[in-house]
Design a protein around this motif. Sequence first.
Motif, PDB file in Angstrom:
ATOM      1  N   GLY A  27       0.540   9.999  -1.261  1.00  0.00           N
ATOM      2  CA  GLY A  27       2.172   9.787  -1.545  1.00  0.00           C
ATOM      3  C   GLY A  27       2.976  10.326  -2.461  1.00  0.00           C
ATOM      4  N   ILE A  28       3.819   9.842  -2.789  1.00  0.00           N
ATOM      5  CA  ILE A  28       4.088   9.559  -4.175  1.00  0.00           C
ATOM      6  C   ILE A  28       3.981   8.399  -5.345  1.00  0.00           C
ATOM      7  CG2 ILE A  28       5.727  11.537  -3.671  1.00  0.00           C
ATOM      8  CD1 ILE A  28       8.339   9.750  -3.970  1.00  0.00           C
ATOM      9  N   ASP A  29       4.291   8.480  -6.440  1.00  0.00           N
ATOM     10  CA  ASP A  29       4.260   7.607  -7.742  1.00  0.00           C
ATOM     11  C   ASP A  29       5.327   7.511  -8.441  1.00  0.00           C
ATOM     12  OD1 ASP A  29       1.634   6.390  -6.381  1.00  0.00           O
ATOM     13  OD2 ASP A  29       0.362   7.328  -8.072  1.00  0.00           O
ATOM     14  N   ILE A  30       6.159   6.534  -8.131  1.00  0.00           N
ATOM     15  CA  ILE A  30       7.384   6.321  -8.557  1.00  0.00           C
ATOM     16  C   ILE A  30       7.234   4.821  -9.498  1.00  0.00           C
ATOM     17  CG2 ILE A  30       9.534   5.631  -7.957  1.00  0.00           C
ATOM     18  CD1 ILE A  30       9.463   5.475  -5.501  1.00  0.00           C
ATOM     19  N   ARG A  31       7.699   6.038 -10.650  1.00  0.00           N
ATOM     20  CA  ARG A  31       7.624   4.865 -12.051  1.00  0.00           C
ATOM     21  C   ARG A  31       8.772   3.687 -11.580  1.00  0.00           C
ATOM     22  NH1 ARG A  31       8.588   8.728 -16.515  1.00  0.00           N
ATOM     23  NH2 ARG A  31       7.068   7.235 -17.850  1.00  0.00           N
ATOM     24  N   THR A  32       8.673   2.124 -12.451  1.00  0.00           N
ATOM     25  CA  THR A  32       9.108   1.251 -12.277  1.00  0.00           C
ATOM     26  C   THR A  32       9.651   0.659 -14.295  1.00  0.00           C
ATOM     27  OG1 THR A  32       7.305  -0.407 -12.395  1.00  0.00           O
ATOM     28  CG2 THR A  32       8.489   0.609 -10.102  1.00  0.00           C
ATOM     29  N   ALA A  33       9.777   1.443 -14.821  1.00  0.00           N
ATOM     30  CA  ALA A  33       9.849   1.579 -16.069  1.00  0.00           C
ATOM     31  C   ALA A  33       8.968   0.594 -16.940  1.00  0.00           C
ATOM     32  CB  ALA A  33      11.376   0.312 -15.974  1.00  0.00           C
ATOM     33  N   GLN A  34       7.597   0.498 -16.262  1.00  0.00           N
ATOM     34  CA  GLN A  34       6.105  -0.042 -16.836  1.00  0.00           C
ATOM     35  C   GLN A  34       6.513  -1.577 -16.486  1.00  0.00           C
ATOM     36  OE1 GLN A  34       6.291   1.138 -20.992  1.00  0.00           O
ATOM     37  NE2 GLN A  34       4.819   3.166 -20.460  1.00  0.00           N
ATOM     38  N   ARG A  35       7.597  -2.068 -16.072  1.00  0.00           N
ATOM     39  CA  ARG A  35       7.592  -2.927 -15.136  1.00  0.00           C
ATOM     40  C   ARG A  35       6.918  -4.023 -13.873  1.00  0.00           C
ATOM     41  NH1 ARG A  35      13.220  -5.073 -14.571  1.00  0.00           N
ATOM     42  NH2 ARG A  35      13.265  -2.386 -14.783  1.00  0.00           N
ATOM     43  N   GLU A  36       6.753  -4.734 -13.677  1.00  0.00           N
ATOM     44  CA  GLU A  36       6.300  -5.434 -12.106  1.00  0.00           C
ATOM     45  C   GLU A  36       8.025  -5.814 -11.815  1.00  0.00           C
ATOM     46  OE1 GLU A  36       2.304  -7.436 -11.405  1.00  0.00           O
ATOM     47  OE2 GLU A  36       2.046  -6.469 -12.977  1.00  0.00           O
ATOM     48  N   GLY A  37       7.588  -6.487 -10.344  1.00  0.00           N
ATOM     49  CA  GLY A  37       8.570  -7.101 -10.067  1.00  0.00           C
ATOM     50  C   GLY A  37       9.907  -6.576  -9.561  1.00  0.00           C
ATOM     51  N   LEU A  38      10.235  -5.180  -9.299  1.00  0.00           N
ATOM     52  CA  LEU A  38      11.438  -4.936  -9.235  1.00  0.00           C
ATOM     53  C   LEU A  38      11.400  -4.922  -7.882  1.00  0.00           C
ATOM     54  CD1 LEU A  38      11.358  -3.219 -11.991  1.00  0.00           C
ATOM     55  CD2 LEU A  38      11.912  -1.687 -11.065  1.00  0.00           C
ATOM     56  N   GLU A  39      12.448  -4.553  -7.212  1.00  0.00           N
ATOM     57  CA  GLU A  39      13.239  -5.427  -5.436  1.00  0.00           C
ATOM     58  C   GLU A  39      12.841  -4.074  -4.671  1.00  0.00           C
ATOM     59  OE1 GLU A  39      16.957  -6.315  -5.283  1.00  0.00           O
ATOM     60  OE2 GLU A  39      16.759  -7.834  -5.545  1.00  0.00           O
ATOM     61  N   VAL A  40      11.924  -3.809  -3.890  1.00  0.00           N
ATOM     62  CA  VAL A  40      11.675  -2.737  -3.138  1.00  0.00           C
ATOM     63  C   VAL A  40      12.667  -2.805  -0.955  1.00  0.00           C
ATOM     64  CG1 VAL A  40      10.005  -1.695  -1.909  1.00  0.00           C
ATOM     65  CG2 VAL A  40       9.167  -2.614  -4.206  1.00  0.00           C
ATOM     66  N   TYR A  41      12.649  -1.452  -1.446  1.00  0.00           N
ATOM     67  CA  TYR A  41      13.760  -2.291  -0.104  1.00  0.00           C
ATOM     68  C   TYR A  41      13.122  -1.155   1.064  1.00  0.00           C
ATOM     69  CZ  TYR A  41      17.050  -2.997  -3.283  1.00  0.00           C
ATOM     70  OH  TYR A  41      17.457  -3.718  -4.527  1.00  0.00           O
ATOM     71  N   ALA A  42      13.366  -0.841   2.304  1.00  0.00           N
ATOM     72  CA  ALA A  42      12.902  -0.584   3.801  1.00  0.00           C
ATOM     73  C   ALA A  42      13.375   0.856   3.750  1.00  0.00           C
ATOM     74  CB  ALA A  42      13.157  -1.034   4.793  1.00  0.00           C
ATOM     75  N   ALA A  43      12.834   1.535   3.881  1.00  0.00           N
ATOM     76  CA  ALA A  43      13.471   2.572   3.427  1.00  0.00           C
ATOM     77  C   ALA A  43      14.584   3.220   4.842  1.00  0.00           C
ATOM     78  CB  ALA A  43      12.209   4.351   3.139  1.00  0.00           C
ATOM     79  N   ALA A  44      14.010   2.743   5.845  1.00  0.00           N
ATOM     80  CA  ALA A  44      14.744   3.220   7.398  1.00  0.00           C
ATOM     81  C   ALA A  44      14.254   2.022   8.049  1.00  0.00           C
ATOM     82  CB  ALA A  44      14.390   4.474   8.191  1.00  0.00           C
ATOM     83  N   ASP A  45      15.245   1.048   9.002  1.00  0.00           N
ATOM     84  CA  ASP A  45      15.330   0.563  10.474  1.00  0.00           C
ATOM     85  C   ASP A  45      13.666   0.384  10.384  1.00  0.00           C
ATOM     86  OD1 ASP A  45      18.030  -0.006   9.868  1.00  0.00           O
ATOM     87  OD2 ASP A  45      18.657   0.041  11.992  1.00  0.00           O
ATOM     88  N   GLY A  46      13.426  -0.569  10.992  1.00  0.00           N
ATOM     89  CA  GLY A  46      11.861  -0.607  11.683  1.00  0.00           C
ATOM     90  C   GLY A  46      11.797  -1.342  11.977  1.00  0.00           C
ATOM     91  N   TYR A  47      10.484  -1.943  12.192  1.00  0.00           N
ATOM     92  CA  TYR A  47       9.696  -3.386  11.599  1.00  0.00           C
ATOM     93  C   TYR A  47       8.268  -2.983  11.421  1.00  0.00           C
ATOM     94  CZ  TYR A  47       5.977  -1.535  15.463  1.00  0.00           C
ATOM     95  OH  TYR A  47       5.899  -0.451  16.721  1.00  0.00           O
ATOM     96  N   VAL A  48       7.683  -4.292  10.703  1.00  0.00           N
ATOM     97  CA  VAL A  48       6.100  -3.914   9.951  1.00  0.00           C
ATOM     98  C   VAL A  48       5.302  -5.006  11.123  1.00  0.00           C
ATOM     99  CG1 VAL A  48       4.957  -5.327   8.524  1.00  0.00           C
ATOM    100  CG2 VAL A  48       7.654  -5.797   7.919  1.00  0.00           C
ATOM    101  N   SER A  49       4.329  -2.913  10.944  1.00  0.00           N
ATOM    102  CA  SER A  49       3.413  -2.688  11.507  1.00  0.00           C
ATOM    103  C   SER A  49       2.274  -3.112  10.897  1.00  0.00           C
ATOM    104  CB  SER A  49       3.359  -1.672  12.198  1.00  0.00           C
ATOM    105  OG  SER A  49       2.783  -1.026  10.424  1.00  0.00           O
ATOM    106  N   ARG A  50       2.274  -3.514   9.843  1.00  0.00           N
ATOM    107  CA  ARG A  50       0.636  -3.742   8.873  1.00  0.00           C
ATOM    108  C   ARG A  50       1.117  -4.497   7.271  1.00  0.00           C
ATOM    109  NH1 ARG A  50      -3.822   1.089   6.975  1.00  0.00           N
ATOM    110  NH2 ARG A  50      -5.459  -0.560   6.764  1.00  0.00           N
ATOM    111  N   ILE A  51       0.095  -5.299   7.784  1.00  0.00           N
ATOM    112  CA  ILE A  51      -0.245  -5.920   5.921  1.00  0.00           C
ATOM    113  C   ILE A  51      -1.428  -5.795   5.847  1.00  0.00           C
ATOM    114  CG2 ILE A  51       0.546  -7.757   4.518  1.00  0.00           C
ATOM    115  CD1 ILE A  51       2.807  -8.818   6.673  1.00  0.00           C
ATOM    116  N   ALA A  52      -1.473  -5.883   4.530  1.00  0.00           N
ATOM    117  CA  ALA A  52      -3.203  -5.938   3.789  1.00  0.00           C
ATOM    118  C   ALA A  52      -3.420  -6.515   2.733  1.00  0.00           C
ATOM    119  CB  ALA A  52      -3.451  -4.874   4.179  1.00  0.00           C
ATOM    120  N   VAL A  53      -4.369  -6.619   2.377  1.00  0.00           N
ATOM    121  CA  VAL A  53      -4.509  -7.112   0.836  1.00  0.00           C
ATOM    122  C   VAL A  53      -5.818  -6.717   0.356  1.00  0.00           C
ATOM    123  CG1 VAL A  53      -4.995  -8.334  -0.769  1.00  0.00           C
ATOM    124  CG2 VAL A  53      -3.143  -9.017   1.133  1.00  0.00           C
TER     125      VAL A  53
END
Length: 620
Positions: A27-53
């Motif tokens: 995919g693409i790696d989007i820079r976050t100003a060398q910081r953690e904790g920025l809000e991540v938004y759903a790109a479009a309507d849908g449902y969560v199909s998978r969560i993994a660690v």
Amino acid sequence: MFPIMPGEANSLSGGLGDLRPNHFHAGIDIRTAQREGLEVYAAADGYVSRIAVFTGGYGNVIFIKHPNGLTTVYGHLKTLNDTLAQFLRAGQYKKQSFEIDLRPEPNQFPVKKGEIIALSGNTGGSGGPHLHFEIRDDKNNLLNPLLFGFQEIEDELPPFFEQIALQPLTPSSRVNGQAGRLPLTPIRRPNGDWVLTQPISASGLLGLEVLAHDRTSGSPFKNGLTCIEIQLDNREVFAYNMNNFPNEETRLINLHMNYGVEQLTGQRFHRCYIADGNTLDLYRYNQTRGKLPLFDGQSHEVTITLYDCSQHTTTLRFTVNPEAENSPIAKLTPSKLPTALFSSVEENTLIIRARNLPTATAPTAQVYLSGATLDAPVQYIRANEAYYVVDLQKHLPDSVQIGRTVLPLNFKKRILPGQSAAYKDSSITVTFPSESLYDTLHLAVSHGGNRVSINQGTIPLNDFFEVNFLPTEPLENSGKTQVYLVSGNRKSYVGGFWKENRFIFKARQFGTFQLLTDLKPPVVKILRKDYTAIVATVKDDLSGLDTIRALVNGEWILMQYDYKRALIWSDKLDPTKPFEGTLVLEVKDRAGNLTTVTAQLPPAPRPVAVDSAAVSDKEN
């Protein structure tokens, strides 16, 4: 919508198809100003199909399925939103596992475009804070997110060259008089043109390789290329296009790039021809599969054009002149030092290099085969070293002798791809399932003591092979002895098991394997232990960590783990419940060494009892 800082200008630290170890970047790696904790938004309507660690790889990751059949992926997350985090944590406690892969029911967790699903982080195999973002179709093909019209990413910069290389593909092919690969460095002139300043001559069948990159505006990071086109005398012979690719075929990157060069130098060259075994559907090519046929003794013009996703182009043109015919072999400067012999394999060509020869005229090499001897005359002289060439499709040498110096080669057998095969002698058996190889393998095996060498680590493998061998040196503790891939001072755990007096292991990489004994247990250092949190560092110096288990009064506690910091920390199922009683922390390595740390947790502070009568008197 853009999944992080939407509406704000941003840049990338990675793009789709970037060449990575054993995989194309997905995919693409989007820079976050060398910081953690920025809000991540759903790109479009849908449902969560998978969560993994995952400990490595994606780290904490969310997959969202959309009504149009696409799936978006959000990786290296720090934390999930409260609803998803609660579901994830409950799953981890139920399985009693940090690593987990959950598949919620469809529409169990619906999301709306722009809904906050997580905070960005640096978990898993991330090399720094960023958001990894993918778009997949319903067949699990990875699509280029930059083709979806995100205005947040600007690209005003054209691609650029670092190096190219010409690779002779047959034993009789030559480039600048040599049988080995020739790297070349293009130069960018002030007017923007790219040129080669070194003259090139060649003959035979050649492969062209390109080391080149792109950048997005505002970013210092090198990204991959969208397209490479190769022309020979103004006719296209090869084109590579990376706008999408099937995720399950990502390991074929080891045939797309020059895997051997990557293993030796870390440089990842695009092969601009189709290597044997490469079935990726990313190319256009001619009848020679992109290989350059330079057999006619004429000069030829080669044109390389690079494209990025914004259709910026960069072009390099150069001329390849014919090789001079029947050039005399140069004389050597005799040496009094001991003669040294070296070998390498490029494609199906064995190249022998002799240093410190005592005579001005290089002697003929004696190539020893099974029951026969082959005379191999010197082919050329470079830097006062003599070079000899053997066609491995015709001969599999046991060893080679030049003067009085002998170099063992240990070639045993040809193994064909797509077929199960094995080599066996009294002390070792090497077995290849049908899916192990991409291409014909000229199997080289040597075994002595507790060490086994199988070919070189410059040959890529599709799947595992198996080794069953008889160690001959005494071991301090066989129960804690396993196989490691060794190279210099590096030791990488492989594993394996004993069966009677023989050791059996599987590997997906060639090289030198050695039995090593690990008697040192992991080192555990508790940094914090109280009613709110447990924090510790965990390290192991050889086999690596296998399991981490924390108990408070016998109750399993989830420990988050960041291998990059060697740090673990508690994550309560019920945040309101204090830790009290006895802490037991068990950390085991892959050799079975166990470290157990036991500690008493200090009691949680108790609420101060209030005397209601005294309060009433005071109020009166």
